[in-house]
Design an enzyme around this catalytic site. Structure first.
Site, PDB file in Angstrom:
ATOM      1  N   ASP A 209       5.584 -28.886   5.739  1.00  0.00           N
ATOM      2  CA  ASP A 209       5.707 -27.818   4.746  1.00  0.00           C
ATOM      3  C   ASP A 209       5.167 -28.249   3.386  1.00  0.00           C
ATOM      4  O   ASP A 209       5.618 -27.775   2.344  1.00  0.00           O
ATOM      5  CB  ASP A 209       7.168 -27.347   4.628  1.00  0.00           C
ATOM      6  CG  ASP A 209       8.124 -28.502   4.310  1.00  0.00           C
ATOM      7  OD1 ASP A 209       7.669 -29.665   4.245  1.00  0.00           O
ATOM      8  OD2 ASP A 209       9.326 -28.228   4.140  1.00  0.00           O
ATOM      9  N   ASP A 287      16.046 -40.602   4.005  1.00  0.00           N
ATOM     10  CA  ASP A 287      15.514 -40.662   2.633  1.00  0.00           C
ATOM     11  C   ASP A 287      16.546 -41.236   1.661  1.00  0.00           C
ATOM     12  O   ASP A 287      16.217 -42.076   0.826  1.00  0.00           O
ATOM     13  CB  ASP A 287      14.952 -39.317   2.158  1.00  0.00           C
ATOM     14  CG  ASP A 287      15.842 -38.134   2.487  1.00  0.00           C
ATOM     15  OD1 ASP A 287      16.843 -38.300   3.219  1.00  0.00           O
ATOM     16  OD2 ASP A 287      15.556 -37.019   2.010  1.00  0.00           O
TER      17      ASP A 287
HETATM   18  C1  UD1 Z   1      14.840 -32.889   3.449  1.00  0.00           C
HETATM   19  C2  UD1 Z   1      13.664 -33.458   2.642  1.00  0.00           C
HETATM   20  C3  UD1 Z   1      12.684 -34.149   3.583  1.00  0.00           C
HETATM   21  C4  UD1 Z   1      13.391 -35.264   4.348  1.00  0.00           C
HETATM   22  C5  UD1 Z   1      14.620 -34.717   5.017  1.00  0.00           C
HETATM   23  C6  UD1 Z   1      15.395 -35.854   5.688  1.00  0.00           C
HETATM   24  C7  UD1 Z   1      13.026 -32.247   0.620  1.00  0.00           C
HETATM   25  C8  UD1 Z   1      12.316 -31.117   0.058  1.00  0.00           C
HETATM   26  N1  UD1 Z   1      12.969 -32.378   1.968  1.00  0.00           N
HETATM   27  O1  UD1 Z   1      14.373 -32.055   4.459  1.00  0.00           O
HETATM   28  O2  UD1 Z   1      11.593 -34.698   2.854  1.00  0.00           O
HETATM   29  O3  UD1 Z   1      12.537 -35.797   5.336  1.00  0.00           O
HETATM   30  O4  UD1 Z   1      15.481 -34.024   4.095  1.00  0.00           O
HETATM   31  O5  UD1 Z   1      16.541 -36.230   5.134  1.00  0.00           O
HETATM   32  O6  UD1 Z   1      13.636 -33.026  -0.077  1.00  0.00           O
HETATM   33  N2  UD1 Z   1      11.819 -32.084  11.542  1.00  0.00           N
HETATM   34  C9  UD1 Z   1      11.820 -32.792  12.747  1.00  0.00           C
HETATM   35  N3  UD1 Z   1      12.788 -32.527  13.671  1.00  0.00           N
HETATM   36  C10 UD1 Z   1      13.776 -31.611  13.463  1.00  0.00           C
HETATM   37  C11 UD1 Z   1      13.767 -30.910  12.241  1.00  0.00           C
HETATM   38  C12 UD1 Z   1      12.791 -31.170  11.295  1.00  0.00           C
HETATM   39  O7  UD1 Z   1      10.956 -33.625  12.964  1.00  0.00           O
HETATM   40  O8  UD1 Z   1      14.602 -31.407  14.360  1.00  0.00           O
HETATM   41  C13 UD1 Z   1      10.769 -32.402  10.557  1.00  0.00           C
HETATM   42  C14 UD1 Z   1      10.090 -31.196   9.950  1.00  0.00           C
HETATM   43  O9  UD1 Z   1       8.973 -30.821  10.694  1.00  0.00           O
HETATM   44  C15 UD1 Z   1       9.676 -31.735   8.585  1.00  0.00           C
HETATM   45  C16 UD1 Z   1      10.773 -32.763   8.252  1.00  0.00           C
HETATM   46  O10 UD1 Z   1      11.400 -33.067   9.480  1.00  0.00           O
HETATM   47  O11 UD1 Z   1       8.458 -32.388   8.649  1.00  0.00           O
HETATM   48  C17 UD1 Z   1      11.798 -32.228   7.249  1.00  0.00           C
HETATM   49  O12 UD1 Z   1      12.354 -31.045   7.745  1.00  0.00           O
HETATM   50  P1  UD1 Z   1      12.645 -29.756   6.853  1.00  0.00           P
HETATM   51  O13 UD1 Z   1      13.160 -28.699   7.732  1.00  0.00           O
HETATM   52  O14 UD1 Z   1      11.491 -29.437   5.991  1.00  0.00           O
HETATM   53  O15 UD1 Z   1      13.888 -30.254   6.023  1.00  0.00           O
HETATM   54  P2  UD1 Z   1      14.137 -30.459   4.441  1.00  0.00           P
HETATM   55  O16 UD1 Z   1      15.405 -29.790   4.132  1.00  0.00           O
HETATM   56  O17 UD1 Z   1      12.950 -30.136   3.647  1.00  0.00           O
HETATM   57 MN    MN Z   2      11.049 -29.499   3.944  1.00  0.00          MN
END
Ligand code: UD1
Ligand code: MN
Length: 444
Positions: A209, A287
């Site tokens: 994203d 993170d």
């Molecule tokens: C937030 C953080 C993100 C961090 C995550 C982990 C911000 C804006 N975002 O995620 O950088 O990595 O916390 O603590 O601060 N994903 C998977 N498997 C899943 C769900 C999601 O691989 O089951 C991937 C998504 O494709 C994406 C990443 O994990 O690349 C983060 O997921 P997202 O849904 O964007 O969570 P945030 O709330 O943004």
């Molecule tokens: Mn995100």
């Protein structure tokens, strides 16, 4: 004719009289103001003495002005990383001309991964230096099809599936954090794939994203030498956690900083560091785990003044509220900065730390209230706002429009306790009142 001469004579006598009176009155004035026991010689002596004192003061202020000018020039050079006149030897930094920096794109179930891939392809200067590896979790077919439409037509883009999509067993209280457990598991797989299976030396990690700036690749290629040279650094990030336009200097896209707070959101990691982190990799909240100085051995990251990424993922694992309150307003850089041609040695620990302390503690101290209420810009161009505990830090941060949270006692964007921002036309350093003695994990 005779009348005129008479008139002229009267006027002439009048003028002489006036001149006489004026001169005489000034003599009277002078004699009144001089005490009787002072003669002319004494007056001359006093004037001479005064002249000498004025000369002394003048040369004092001139030398002070010179000092200020020199200091300003040094700081300017540091900030601009100007290679031309600072005698910068390019061989001092590791040569990264032939480096391969793959991009690892973390994807799951959002078809909008297309937007991210489109931009990576659009701004990528060359395929050999920056191959793209998409790692997909979640087994979501529609998303896989989007990714496949890229990999089918471009061999420099590959995709790998995270093989273990099983549910992670969790106690009831932690079920709501399931997403964070899956993300941590996925990262572990993807990074092992890049470093162990594919054998790369370093990687740029992005999430599905993220938008990127046009100089995103130039930024990571240019800063990579810092990661090789400086063992007190463990990551380079594209993100400024305090990246809203009200608190950054929009005229300084080239400006970079060190930070003790892992920013994430587009970052470079080296293989050595991964090998060190991997055995201890957490089950969730990776993170925040990376924001604990204990886990990164107190090493720092580089972050830009103006972010090189922007997140458009309002709907994701965390709640959209944070997105609306903070992330939406973040500024994505628009200028193209040639980082590979710049002297970035000011960011090396040996140069940066000393310069930071001497710059910050020489500045006039203002309160956060003064920063937000006194006229915009002008003198002084930079000020220091002091804090002495978590509460006073948070109060100042709120007032200035900065994030006021801590992780493991580290304020967002802080470096050795100092947070740098740019408010109402001047550089503001929020700094500990007493000499910094490390972060206190009980803060926050
Ligand atoms: C937030 C953080 C993100 C961090 C995550 C982990 C911000 C804006 N975002 O995620 O950088 O990595 O916390 O603590 O601060 N994903 C998977 N498997 C899943 C769900 C999601 O691989 O089951 C991937 C998504 O494709 C994406 C990443 O994990 O690349 C983060 O997921 P997202 O849904 O964007 O969570 P945030 O709330 O943004
Ligand atoms: Mn995100």
């Amino acid at each position: 004719m005779r009348v005129n001469i008479k008139k002229l004579l009267i006027i002439g006598i009048g003028l002489v009289l006036i001149w006489f009176i004026v001169s005489y009155s000034s003599v009277i004035e002078l004699s009144k103001s001089i005490p009787n026991d002072h003669n002319l010689l004494e007056i001359e002596n006093r004037i001479e003495h005064l002249e000498k004192r004025i000369e002394g003061r003048l040369s004092e202020s001139n030398s002070l002005l010179e000092k200020v000018k020199k200091h300003l020039k040094r700081t300017e050079e540091n900030y601009h990383g100007d290679a031309k006149d600072s005698g910068y030897d390019r061989n001092f930094m590791p040569n990264t001309a032939n480096v391969v920096l793959p991009v690892l794109l973390i994807a799951c179930d959002r078809v909008t991964v297309r937007r991210c891939l489109d931009n990576l392809v659009k701004f990528r200067p060359d395929k050999n230096t920056f191959p793209i590896i998409v790692s997909q979790d979640c087994g979501h077919n529609a998303t896989y099809q989007v990714i496949k439409s890229f990999t089918d037509t471009d061999p420099s883009i590959t995709v790998v599936q995270q093989p273990d999509t099983s549910e992670i067993p969790l106690p009831r209280a932690k079920v709501k954090f399931r997403g964070y457990y899956k993300i941590a598991r996925h990262y572990k797989f993807a990074l092992n794939h890049v470093f162990n299976t594919l054998g790369h030396e370093a990687v740029i990690i992005v999430e599905d994203d993220l938008d990127i700036s046009q100089d995103f690749f130039e930024y990571f290629r240019g800063t990579y030498s810092l990661l090789l040279k400086d063992s007190s650094l463990w990551c380079i990030s594209a993100w400024n956690d305090n990246g809203k336009k009200e608190v950054i200097d929009m005229s300084r896209p080239e400006l970079l900083h060190r930070t003790d707070f892992f920013p994430g959101l587009g970052w470079t990691l080296r293989r050595d560091t991964w090998l060190e982190l991997e055995p201890r990799w957490p089950e969730a909240f990776f993170d925040d785990w990376l924001r604990n100085p204990e886990n990164t051995h107190g090493r720092a990251c580089i972050r830009p003044e103006i972010s090189r990424t922007f997140t458009f993922g309002k709907i994701g694992v965390s709640k959209g509220l944070f997105y609306d309150m903070h992330l939406r307003a973040m500024q994505l850089n628009v200028d193209y900065v040639e980082f590979t041609k710049m002297n970035l040695t000011y960011l090396l620990k040996e140069n940066y730390d000393e310069s930071l302390t001497s710059t910050v503690y020489a500045l006039p101290e203002w309160t956060a209230d003064e920063v937000v209420s006194l006229p915009v810009g002008g003198d002084p161009p930079a000020v220091r706002v002091s804090y002495s505990n978590a509460k006073t830090y948070q109060k100042a941060a709120k007032k200035l429009g900065l994030m006021d949270d801590f992780r493991s006692g580290v304020p967002r964007t802080a470096y050795r306790g100092v947070v740098s921002c740019f408010v109402r036309g001047r550089r503001v350093w929020v700094a500990p009142r007493d000499p910094w003695r490390g972060y206190d994990p009980s803060w926050g």
